[in-house]
Design a protein around this motif. Structure first.
Motif, mmCIF file in Angstrom:
data_model
loop_
_atom_site.group_PDB
_atom_site.id
_atom_site.type_symbol
_atom_site.label_atom_id
_atom_site.label_comp_id
_atom_site.label_asym_id
_atom_site.label_seq_id
_atom_site.Cartn_x
_atom_site.Cartn_y
_atom_site.Cartn_z
ATOM 1 N N LEU A 5 0.834 -1.220 -0.093
ATOM 2 C CA LEU A 5 0.111 -0.148 -0.103
ATOM 3 C C LEU A 5 0.922 1.311 0.013
ATOM 4 C CD1 LEU A 5 -2.825 -1.068 2.534
ATOM 5 C CD2 LEU A 5 -2.860 -0.910 0.183
ATOM 6 N N ARG A 6 1.977 1.346 0.328
ATOM 7 C CA ARG A 6 3.113 2.547 0.278
ATOM 8 C C ARG A 6 3.784 2.630 -0.868
ATOM 9 N NH1 ARG A 6 3.178 4.777 5.157
ATOM 10 N NH2 ARG A 6 2.426 3.431 7.078
ATOM 11 N N LEU A 7 3.754 1.484 -1.761
ATOM 12 C CA LEU A 7 4.304 1.457 -3.008
ATOM 13 C C LEU A 7 3.274 2.076 -4.065
ATOM 14 C CD1 LEU A 7 5.828 -2.159 -3.126
ATOM 15 C CD2 LEU A 7 6.876 0.048 -2.607
ATOM 16 N N PRO A 8 3.847 2.413 -5.614
ATOM 17 C CA PRO A 8 3.118 3.057 -6.508
ATOM 18 C C PRO A 8 1.818 1.917 -6.764
ATOM 19 C CG PRO A 8 5.225 3.028 -6.783
ATOM 20 C CD PRO A 8 5.198 2.424 -5.851
ATOM 21 N N VAL A 9 0.744 2.383 -7.038
ATOM 22 C CA VAL A 9 -0.638 1.700 -6.871
ATOM 23 C C VAL A 9 -0.625 0.328 -8.062
ATOM 24 C CG1 VAL A 9 -1.754 3.046 -8.759
ATOM 25 C CG2 VAL A 9 -3.114 1.923 -6.968
ATOM 26 N N ALA A 10 0.345 0.262 -9.047
ATOM 27 C CA ALA A 10 0.503 -0.451 -10.082
ATOM 28 C C ALA A 10 0.923 -1.722 -9.478
ATOM 29 C CB ALA A 10 1.485 -0.238 -11.141
ATOM 30 N N TYR A 11 1.832 -1.644 -8.259
ATOM 31 C CA TYR A 11 2.048 -2.937 -7.582
ATOM 32 C C TYR A 11 1.035 -3.453 -6.827
ATOM 33 C CZ TYR A 11 7.040 -1.594 -8.956
ATOM 34 O OH TYR A 11 7.881 -1.390 -9.558
ATOM 35 N N THR A 12 0.196 -2.635 -6.142
ATOM 36 C CA THR A 12 -0.859 -3.025 -5.333
ATOM 37 C C THR A 12 -1.830 -3.676 -6.177
ATOM 38 O OG1 THR A 12 -0.590 -1.208 -3.868
ATOM 39 C CG2 THR A 12 -2.616 -2.361 -3.712
ATOM 40 N N LEU A 13 -2.074 -3.115 -7.446
ATOM 41 C CA LEU A 13 -3.057 -3.800 -8.578
ATOM 42 C C LEU A 13 -2.600 -4.958 -8.876
ATOM 43 C CD1 LEU A 13 -5.577 -3.258 -10.328
ATOM 44 C CD2 LEU A 13 -3.755 -2.302 -12.035
ATOM 45 N N LEU A 14 -1.284 -5.201 -9.170
ATOM 46 C CA LEU A 14 -0.659 -6.595 -9.503
ATOM 47 C C LEU A 14 -1.293 -7.755 -8.625
ATOM 48 C CD1 LEU A 14 0.763 -8.353 -11.353
ATOM 49 C CD2 LEU A 14 2.748 -7.620 -10.086
ATOM 50 N N PHE A 15 -0.784 -7.394 -7.355
ATOM 51 C CA PHE A 15 -1.023 -8.388 -6.211
ATOM 52 C C PHE A 15 -2.486 -8.566 -5.743
ATOM 53 C CE2 PHE A 15 3.072 -7.103 -4.967
ATOM 54 C CZ PHE A 15 3.618 -8.386 -4.976
ATOM 55 N N ALA A 16 -3.683 -7.476 -5.911
ATOM 56 C CA ALA A 16 -4.749 -7.539 -5.715
ATOM 57 C C ALA A 16 -5.478 -8.472 -6.914
ATOM 58 C CB ALA A 16 -5.541 -6.087 -5.854
#
Length: 217
Positions: free
Chosen positions: A146-157
């Motif tokens: 959640l503290r990383l750029p949202v593209a990484y959060t989108l990938l894991f989600a």
């Protein structure tokens, strides 16, 4: 007889910009993403094609050659590389996903060759156990981004959502729900491709691609 006047006033002054050579530009830092992301992408594409029915349902092991030799091994190499250059978070993620892909391959091989002594009646629950276990881990990783750029959060989600659909499809014996999970797998593979282009751009001297602001500061 004359003498050489070596006082400060008599020595010609050379502008500093002409005496100092420009420092060479530092090369881009080594980036394990250049190995880890393609390794992850190729296994995701192979698994997604299996889930959407590109091969017959009886060919469940069709993706294993790619997953073992390219994805599992490639992610392990990337994890070691990341650890060697001090990128502990990247090393952790790559090592965890190396474990995911290799354990998936071992599960499929074990069930199809009866390595674990699991009868057909328990095979579905065994697959569900595998999926639930990794749902917990991927959910944990999603929250940690959640503290990383949202593209990484989108990938894991997206990985988490795909696991949910595959779990539901497995428990209900629904090829349609498994296909939905397969398409989501292909979508998160596409997000991985975008992240790879970002790493490739910076590795070749270009600028970073927009990855979106973090959801948490």
């Amino acid at each position: 007889m004359t003498t050489l006047d070596a006082s400060a006033e008599s020595v010609p002054r050379v502008p500093a910009q002409h005496t100092a050579e420009a420092a060479p530009e530092a090369p881009p830092a080594a980036d394990p993403m250049m190995v880890g992301l393609p390794s992850f992408i190729v296994g995701s594409v192979a698994l997604g094609l299996v889930l959407i029915g590109y091969v017959p349902a009886t060919a469940v092991g069709a993706s294993l050659a790619v997953i073992i030799a390219a994805t599992g091994l490639g992610l392990l190499i990337a994890a070691v590389w990341a650890a060697a250059v001090g990128q502990s978070a990247v090393a952790g993620v790559f090592a965890i996903f190396s474990g995911f892909w290799l354990s998936y391959a071992l599960l499929v091989l074990g069930l199809t060759h009866n390595w674990f002594g699991i009868d057909a009646a328990a095979a579905v629950d065994t697959q569900a156990l595998f999926l639930i276990s990794w749902l917990v881990i991927v959910g944990m990783l999603t929250l940690s981004t959640l503290r990383l750029p949202v593209a990484y959060t989108l990938l894991f989600a997206l990985i988490e959502v795909a696991l949910v659909f595959v779990l539901i499809g497995t428990l209900n014996g629904s090829a349609g729900i498994l296909q939905v999970g397969g398409y989501i797998v292909l979508v998160f593979a596409a997000v991985g491709v975008y992240l790879f282009f970002n790493s490739a751009s910076t590795a070749t001297g270009g600028g970073a691609l927009p990855l979106g602001p973090p959801l948490m500061h």
